[in-house]
Design an enzyme around this catalytic site. Structure first.
Site, PDB file in Angstrom:
ATOM      1  N   GLU A 176     -17.590  -8.464  -3.925  1.00  0.00           N
ATOM      2  CA  GLU A 176     -18.676  -9.111  -2.904  1.00  0.00           C
ATOM      3  C   GLU A 176     -19.824  -8.822  -3.161  1.00  0.00           C
ATOM      4  O   GLU A 176     -20.988  -9.610  -2.923  1.00  0.00           O
ATOM      5  CB  GLU A 176     -18.238  -9.222  -1.850  1.00  0.00           C
ATOM      6  N   ASP A 226     -11.508  -7.253  -7.480  1.00  0.00           N
ATOM      7  CA  ASP A 226     -11.345  -7.676  -6.353  1.00  0.00           C
ATOM      8  C   ASP A 226     -12.520  -7.030  -5.638  1.00  0.00           C
ATOM      9  O   ASP A 226     -13.179  -6.116  -7.095  1.00  0.00           O
ATOM     10  CB  ASP A 226     -10.129  -6.255  -5.901  1.00  0.00           C
ATOM     11  N   ASP A 256      -7.978 -10.998   1.969  1.00  0.00           N
ATOM     12  CA  ASP A 256      -6.692  -9.881   3.726  1.00  0.00           C
ATOM     13  C   ASP A 256      -6.566 -10.818   4.666  1.00  0.00           C
ATOM     14  O   ASP A 256      -7.102 -11.011   5.622  1.00  0.00           O
ATOM     15  CB  ASP A 256      -7.780  -9.062   3.512  1.00  0.00           C
TER      16      ASP A 256
HETATM   17  C1  GLC Z   1      -8.658  -5.136  -0.708  1.00  0.00           C
HETATM   18  C2  GLC Z   1      -7.760  -6.761  -1.560  1.00  0.00           C
HETATM   19  C3  GLC Z   1      -6.079  -6.457  -1.480  1.00  0.00           C
HETATM   20  C4  GLC Z   1      -5.794  -5.074  -1.883  1.00  0.00           C
HETATM   21  C5  GLC Z   1      -6.665  -3.803  -1.265  1.00  0.00           C
HETATM   22  C6  GLC Z   1      -6.244  -2.454  -1.907  1.00  0.00           C
HETATM   23  O1  GLC Z   1      -8.207  -5.008   0.364  1.00  0.00           O
HETATM   24  O2  GLC Z   1      -8.570  -7.738  -0.922  1.00  0.00           O
HETATM   25  O3  GLC Z   1      -5.612  -7.267  -2.008  1.00  0.00           O
HETATM   26  O4  GLC Z   1      -4.911  -4.670  -1.726  1.00  0.00           O
HETATM   27  O5  GLC Z   1      -8.195  -4.330  -1.168  1.00  0.00           O
HETATM   28  O6  GLC Z   1      -6.469  -2.876  -3.121  1.00  0.00           O
END
Ligand code: GLC
Length: 715
Positions: A400, A397, A475
């Protein structure tokens, strides 16, 4: 768009190369190479007076796998005015003054032409190319984008961005795929601009008669795919940039996530509840709270005192655990990963030699420079703590990469990547950061869990990411609008080489509601990556939390998903071998029917299953377009004649689904998780019709977990 553009000059020198031509203008060099009969590479850069062939791009492409294509025999003709390169499938016409490129079918039909006025050249921010838009053209692809299926008339900036609360007009998202398909009704072609820096596409917004694509840096490097069908373009692109690998079969089951399940008793409780409520589920995700203060490659000792024990108990119930990993490494002199990374010189530095720092979930962090091989190896080794505890999947995650504290939301554009002496600025390779992070994760699986198939999910990526990980759309929110939007998003990703995708079922941000969650679960049943995920402080949205009738309906659909796994896995195998999307827009299957060309709220799962999700509350029926032929209602078996719109019944317990005539749909067994029972085909739905004189389905089966399938063996 302001057109401060300097067009390429007049051809002055021409040299034939093994695969095409190289020509020089006063200020540019241009190479056109035929890689396959239907695949041509065009490269333009500023002149280097003595070179007679172009050096390869400065930055090795992480997208292209087919660098060693042998080239094909081409016929080249020259006249004082122009040059023609003729392959077995197309003719590339190059006019000399000014230099313009046109791609033609062999029967002379123009397919994709530089504009007479501009063609290739230079914008203020980088190299660009202008091409004409014949009337009726539609543009599909571009990877992960909000909005609808056809991108004609829009501009797009491809720059990986952590965009919270995206809407149909949001520009940049997490994944950037500078590839599109131009579809003109009776033929299709594709263009891939291989540039991991910022890319801009203006698809007929500034002028309805032309489109423009522009990259970053000093080289224009694009590939032309000749089609002529959409299917062909997608496969040609996959040949160049690679296909997904088969994930473990359990990746096709239902997955449950939440930000975050913690402490560990909560995780066990979720697992037990799924089994108690008889709702199938294969994987549970641990979001950032499993870590010690968001320090990657640690477990919080208080909340997760016994990760191995927890994961072993979950495993005995049939669950696999997937853990989140963020790239940012907390700056903490007592933290082993930070200390090791510093010692090994693995973190991204600024031109002045200082480390690039920013704030993300753990507070101030530094970022691994995944463009260095030794960083990837070091990162891979760090997964040992997770794999030793029994973790079976990695969720990459914030890659980017997302930075909360910088104005740009990401890394300093001047930050440097790569080996000493060959460093490249972040601006030039921003979009590829996630690809290299996922490469490191892939190395972790290969070295620490040899023989097992990696399961990786990523939020960000650039072309080629399909070879490494499954992509979820980031998200979203618990809005009906986002349920609907996830369909064209996933469809365009499928057309852009990413077959294994999905959105957070139920919606991530804000509270979901029972009806929305039920409708989204029905849709998720037919989406390649089927994961329910929700944000911290939102209401719990595990399906077993629902009251009746919602809970039973969700259960029935999740069970249906498990019965469909043999069919979906066969589609996945096709995607892994030829790049064909699993989930397809109608235009992909029925290009000859103009009514299908813009449809984005229905889709085909493989060639035979038409799905029409419900995306509004209190819907009892919805319009469905059925292309020509006969269609079988999944629930009643009723046969409906197509080539018309119908009003399909869609009470709460039904999402309209129709099987195409001639379909043969293998249905497996219901089970609580993949592998709980030996798979056997319980029923085969056969859809005979007056028109379909034959139907066939070749089922793909393997052991679903090892790499043996590569050798072609099946159990
Ligand atoms: C980001 C991710 C999400 C995750 C959050 C906390 O917003 O896109 O899926 O739950 O981080 O890690």
């Amino acid at each position: 768009m302001e057109k401060s553009f300097k067009s390429i000059g007049v051809a002055e020198q021409l040299v034939r190369t093994a695969t095409g031509i190289f020509l020089r203008t006063q200020t540019e060099e241009l190479e056109i190479s035929v890689l396959e009969d239907d695949l041509v590479r065009v490269t333009m850069r500023k002149s280097h007076p003595h070179a007679m062939t172009l050096p390869d791009s400065e930055i090795p492409s992480c997208a292209v796998v087919k660098r060693d294509l042998p080239g094909v025999n081409v016929k080249i003709t020259e006249s004082p005015l122009d040059i023609n390169i003729i392959t077995g499938k197309i003719r590339v016409h190059i006019s000399r003054s000014p230099v313009r490129i046109g791609f033609y079918q062999l029967n002379g039909i123009p397919v994709c032409l530089d504009t007479a006025a501009s063609g290739m050249g230079w914008m203020k921010d980088g190299p660009a190319c202008f091409k004409t838009i014949p009337a009726g053209t539609r543009f599909y692809g571009f990877g992960e984008r909000t909005g609808y299926l056809d991108k004609r008339g829009t501009t797009m900036t491809l720059w990986n961005t952590d965009t919270i609360l995206h809407t149909p007009s949001t520009d940049s998202l997490y994944v950037s795929i500078p590839f599109f398909i131009g579809f003109c009704g009776n033929y299709a072609y594709g263009i891939f601009l291989d540039n991991p820096g910022k890319c801009v596409f203006d698809m007929g917004k500034t002028s309805s008669a032309e489109y423009m694509f522009q990259g970053t840096g000093e080289i224009l490097d694009y590939y032309f795919f000749a089609g002529p069908e959409i299917k062909d373009v997608v496969e040609q692109y996959a040949k160049l940039t690679g296909t997904m690998e088969l994930p473990p079969l359990w990746a096709l089951g239902y997955h449950q996530s939440r930000y975050s399940y913690s402490p560990q008793d909560d995780v066990e409780d979720v697992a037990r509840s799924f089994r108690e409520h008889d709702i199938p589920c294969d994987a549970i995700y641990l979001d950032i709270h499993y870590m010690d203060g968001c320090r990657v490659f640690t477990f919080d000792q208080e909340a997760f005192p016994d990760p191995s024990g927890l994961i072993a108990r979950l495993k005995s119930m049939g669950f696999k655990v997937v853990t989140i990993i963020d790239p940012g490494v907390k700056i903490d002199p007592k933290y082993k990963i930070y200390k090791d990374g510093l010692k090994k010189n693995c973190f991204v530095k600024l031109p002045d030699g200082n480390l690039f720092e920013a704030e993300v979930w753990p507070g101030q962090v530094v970022f691994p420079d995944f463009f260095k091989e030794k960083t990837r190896t070091w990162w891979a080794e760090n997964h040992k703590i997770l794999f030793d505890a029994g973790v079976q999947g990695i969720w990459n995650d914030m890659n980017e990469p997302s930075c909360f504290s910088t104005e740009s939301g990401t890394m300093d554009l001047e930050a440097l990547h790569g080996e000493l002496g060959a460093e490249v600025s972040h601006a030039k390779i921003h979009n590829a950061y996630a690809n290299y992070m996922n490469e490191a994760t892939r190395e972790a699986f290969r070295t620490l869990l040899p023989g097992t198939r990696p399961f990786m999910v990523t939020r960000a990526g650039y072309s080629g990411i399909q070879r490494l990980a499954c992509v979820w759309t980031g998200d979203n929110a618990s809005w009906w609008e986002h349920l609907l939007m996830s369909v064209p998003m996933c469809l365009n990703m499928g057309l852009s080489g990413l077959p294994f995708t999905g959105a957070d079922v139920g919606g991530f941000l804000y509270d979901t509601d029972p009806e929305l969650l039920t409708r989204w679960t029905q849709l998720g049943t037919f989406i390649p990556f089927f994961r329910n995920h929700s944000a911290v402080d939102t209401c719990r949205q595990e399906p077993y939390m629902l009251d009746e009738p919602y809970k039973s309906i969700c259960r029935d659909f999740i069970k249906l998903r498990y019965r469909l796994i043999p069919y979906i896995y066969t589609m996945m195998h096709k995607a892994a071998t030829s790049g064909t999307p699993i989930m397809r827009p109608l235009v992909f299957e029925f290009p000859e029917d103009p009514k299908t060309h813009g449809i984005f709220d229905q889709f085909m799962l493989g060639p035979d299953i038409m799905v029409a999700p419900v995306y509004q509350p209190e819907t009892q029926c919805r319009t469905v377009y059925l292309p020509d032929g006969e269609w079988f209602d999944l629930y009643t078996g009723n046969v409906i004649t197509g080539n018309r719109y119908i009003l399909a019944e869609s009470p709460l317990d039904r999402i309209p689904v129709f099987l195409k005539e001639g379909a043969v749909i293998p249905m497996g067994r219901e089970m609580s998780f993949v592998g709980e029972l030996q798979q056997v085909l319980k029923t085969i739905d056969i859809c005979p019709s007056r028109n379909a004189r034959s139907g066939r389905f070749s089922l793909y089966v393997d052991d679903g977990e090892t790499e043996q399938y590569r050798a072609g063996s099946s159990p």
